[in-house]
Design a protein around this motif. Structure first.
Motif, PDB file in Angstrom:
ATOM      1  N   ILE A 317     -12.051  40.311  -0.851  1.00 14.65           N
ATOM      2  CA  ILE A 317     -12.239  40.706  -2.238  1.00 14.65           C
ATOM      3  C   ILE A 317     -12.242  39.528  -3.204  1.00 14.65           C
ATOM      4  O   ILE A 317     -12.863  39.595  -4.258  1.00 14.65           O
ATOM      5  N   ARG A 318     -11.555  38.438  -2.851  1.00 11.69           N
ATOM      6  CA  ARG A 318     -11.355  37.399  -3.863  1.00 11.69           C
ATOM      7  C   ARG A 318     -11.230  36.027  -3.207  1.00 11.69           C
ATOM      8  O   ARG A 318     -10.695  35.899  -2.113  1.00 11.69           O
ATOM      9  N   THR A 319     -11.724  35.006  -3.909  1.00 13.25           N
ATOM     10  CA  THR A 319     -11.598  33.621  -3.446  1.00 13.25           C
ATOM     11  C   THR A 319     -10.876  32.799  -4.508  1.00 13.25           C
ATOM     12  O   THR A 319     -11.206  32.876  -5.694  1.00 13.25           O
ATOM     13  N   TYR A 320      -9.913  32.004  -4.069  1.00 11.68           N
ATOM     14  CA  TYR A 320      -9.135  31.125  -4.932  1.00 11.68           C
ATOM     15  C   TYR A 320      -9.492  29.690  -4.561  1.00 11.68           C
ATOM     16  O   TYR A 320      -9.057  29.183  -3.530  1.00 11.68           O
ATOM     17  N   HIS A 330     -15.288  39.094  -5.664  1.00 11.19           N
ATOM     18  CA  HIS A 330     -16.617  39.349  -5.121  1.00 11.19           C
ATOM     19  C   HIS A 330     -17.085  40.780  -5.357  1.00 11.19           C
ATOM     20  O   HIS A 330     -18.291  41.052  -5.248  1.00 11.19           O
ATOM     21  N   ARG A 331     -16.194  41.688  -5.685  1.00 13.28           N
ATOM     22  CA  ARG A 331     -16.592  43.088  -5.865  1.00 13.28           C
ATOM     23  C   ARG A 331     -17.405  43.298  -7.137  1.00 13.28           C
ATOM     24  O   ARG A 331     -18.308  44.124  -7.173  1.00 13.28           O
ATOM     25  N   HIS A 357     -12.735  48.415 -16.009  1.00  7.09           N
ATOM     26  CA  HIS A 357     -13.959  48.706 -16.750  1.00  7.09           C
ATOM     27  C   HIS A 357     -15.093  49.077 -15.799  1.00  7.09           C
ATOM     28  O   HIS A 357     -15.823  50.050 -16.036  1.00  7.09           O
ATOM     29  N   ALA A 358     -15.246  48.323 -14.720  1.00  8.78           N
ATOM     30  CA  ALA A 358     -16.306  48.607 -13.753  1.00  8.78           C
ATOM     31  C   ALA A 358     -16.087  49.963 -13.096  1.00  8.78           C
ATOM     32  O   ALA A 358     -17.034  50.742 -12.919  1.00  8.78           O
ATOM     33  N   GLU A 359     -14.846  50.258 -12.747  1.00  8.54           N
ATOM     34  CA  GLU A 359     -14.558  51.559 -12.131  1.00  8.54           C
ATOM     35  C   GLU A 359     -14.842  52.686 -13.116  1.00  8.54           C
ATOM     36  O   GLU A 359     -15.417  53.723 -12.755  1.00  8.54           O
ATOM     37  N   MET A 360     -14.442  52.501 -14.372  1.00  6.32           N
ATOM     38  CA  MET A 360     -14.649  53.539 -15.371  1.00  6.32           C
ATOM     39  C   MET A 360     -16.133  53.833 -15.557  1.00  6.32           C
ATOM     40  O   MET A 360     -16.543  54.994 -15.621  1.00  6.32           O
TER      41      MET A 360
END
Length: 368
Positions: A317-320, A330-331, A357-360
């Protein structure tokens, strides 16, 4: 106030839904006034939470109505012949536009069907993935990040069980976060977190890539999941790993096997078998509830499942990226260059706000 100008209705007419919430508020206030409210404490707490959320929604609605009316008046003045008034109106519009957008989003989110788990506390499981010691150190970084995020929201975080390694990291660690709407905000953290950085032990300055997995589970209540004693095999054993001499001479660790599913939970962080058994059952109940929720997710749209994910440990899901001080989710294609602040201060509000916000938006699309 209570109604919006017709020109505002660009997306949908909220008035009928708002009136239903007004009626619901009256029902809730009647329930709160009833003398038998606290005969069922769990029901009372749910009524109080819904009452508070409904009040907040109606407050946001009234503020939105007022702001939209002010915007309409300012637009008229901005188009007028009085240059001074037009300039003042233009400045007011600059302030009103983002405020209206924020209030509209708040109202939209509050009107969506509510996930029953959003008010729950959360069990957070973090495990070192690929990368050896560096992955274990990163797991520790994530634990610290969530600890500071919890503190910023006024939540309480308690480590339930941990398997530290010799250099200050964790092979795995399980924590419970309690407070207001914990799972609503933490649910987006489930998945594979990837770190790119130069390890402290790297002498040639090479960047290594490691991973840690995070699973965020809504804490389950006994009514959510039935655990029958005959479905359990509970074993005690000596605790291992770091912790001093005490763990080496007492059989305080507890392993719980759930025979129907094959799930195994081990707890050794507490100093007593009873404490570890209680903690183990709490974690087991959360995992079983998660399985139940996953089955329910099959009814979700494929689009929403893609955003929230299944909570599985296989989803990156995520890169640091530490050399570039870059954080990428990345989603939703989110990128920010404040990784140091996010890690060191637990500043997750911005990214979680973008996820919400994206989910909503996707959920609103489903309702159309």
């Amino acid at each position: 106030m209570g109604s919006l100008p017709l020109e505002w209705g660009r997306t949908m007419d909220y008035a009928p839904l708002i009136e239903k919430r007004r009626a619901r508020l009256a029902e809730l206030e009647a329930a709160i006034a009833a003398p038998d409210l606290f005969d069922d404490r769990s029901r009372a707490e749910e009524i109080m939470r819904e009452h508070r959320r409904t009040q907040e929604l109606l407050r946001s609605w009234e503020e939105l109505c007022t702001a939209v009316q002010h915007r309409s008046e300012a637009e008229e003045l901005a188009a007028g012949e009085d240059a001074e008034m037009a300039e003042m109106a233009a400045l007011e519009l600059e302030e009103l536009t983002p405020r209206i957008a924020k209030l509209e989003e708040s109202v939209q989110y509050s009107l969506l069907p509510r996930d029953v788990t959003e008010d729950r506390d959360a069990i957070v499981e973090i495990r070192a993935g690929t990368g050896g010691d560096e992955a274990a150190l990163f797991a520790g970084n994530l634990l610290g990040m969530y600890q500071r995020y919890a503190e910023s929201r006024g939540w309480r975080m308690e480590v339930l069980d941990a398997s530290p390694n010799d250099i200050g990291g964790f092979k795995e660690v399980t924590a419970r976060i309690s407070g207001e709407e914990v799972f609503r905000f933490m649910k987006y953290e489930s998945g594979v977190h990837r770190v790119q950085r130069v390890p402290a032990t790297e002498t040639q300055g090479r960047i290594h890539t490691s991973t840690a997995t995070v699973a965020v589970l809504p804490e389950a209540e006994e009514v959510d999941v039935e655990i029958r004693p005959e479905d359990l095999r509970i074993e005690t054993c000596r605790a291992g790993g770091a912790g001093g001499q005490h763990v080496n001479r007492t059989e305080s660790a507890v392993q719980i096997f759930h025979l129907p599913t094959g799930i195994m939970v081990r707890c050794e962080d507490g100093r007593s078998q009873l404490k570890n058994k209680e903690t183990g059952l709490r974690i087991l109940r959360a995992r079983l509830f998660e399985m139940k929720q996953r089955e329910a997710q099959q009814s979700y749209s494929a689009q929403r499942r893609a955003l929230i994910g299944s909570g599985g440990r296989e989803e990156k899901i995520r890169t640091y990226n530490f050399p570039q001080n870059r954080l990428t989710d990345h989603r939703i294609g989110y990128t920010a260059y404040n990784l140091d602040i996010v890690i060191n201060s637990g500043a997750l509000d911005d990214i979680i706000s973008h996820m919400q916000h994206a989910e909503m938006q996707e959920r609103m699309d489903e309702l159309k």
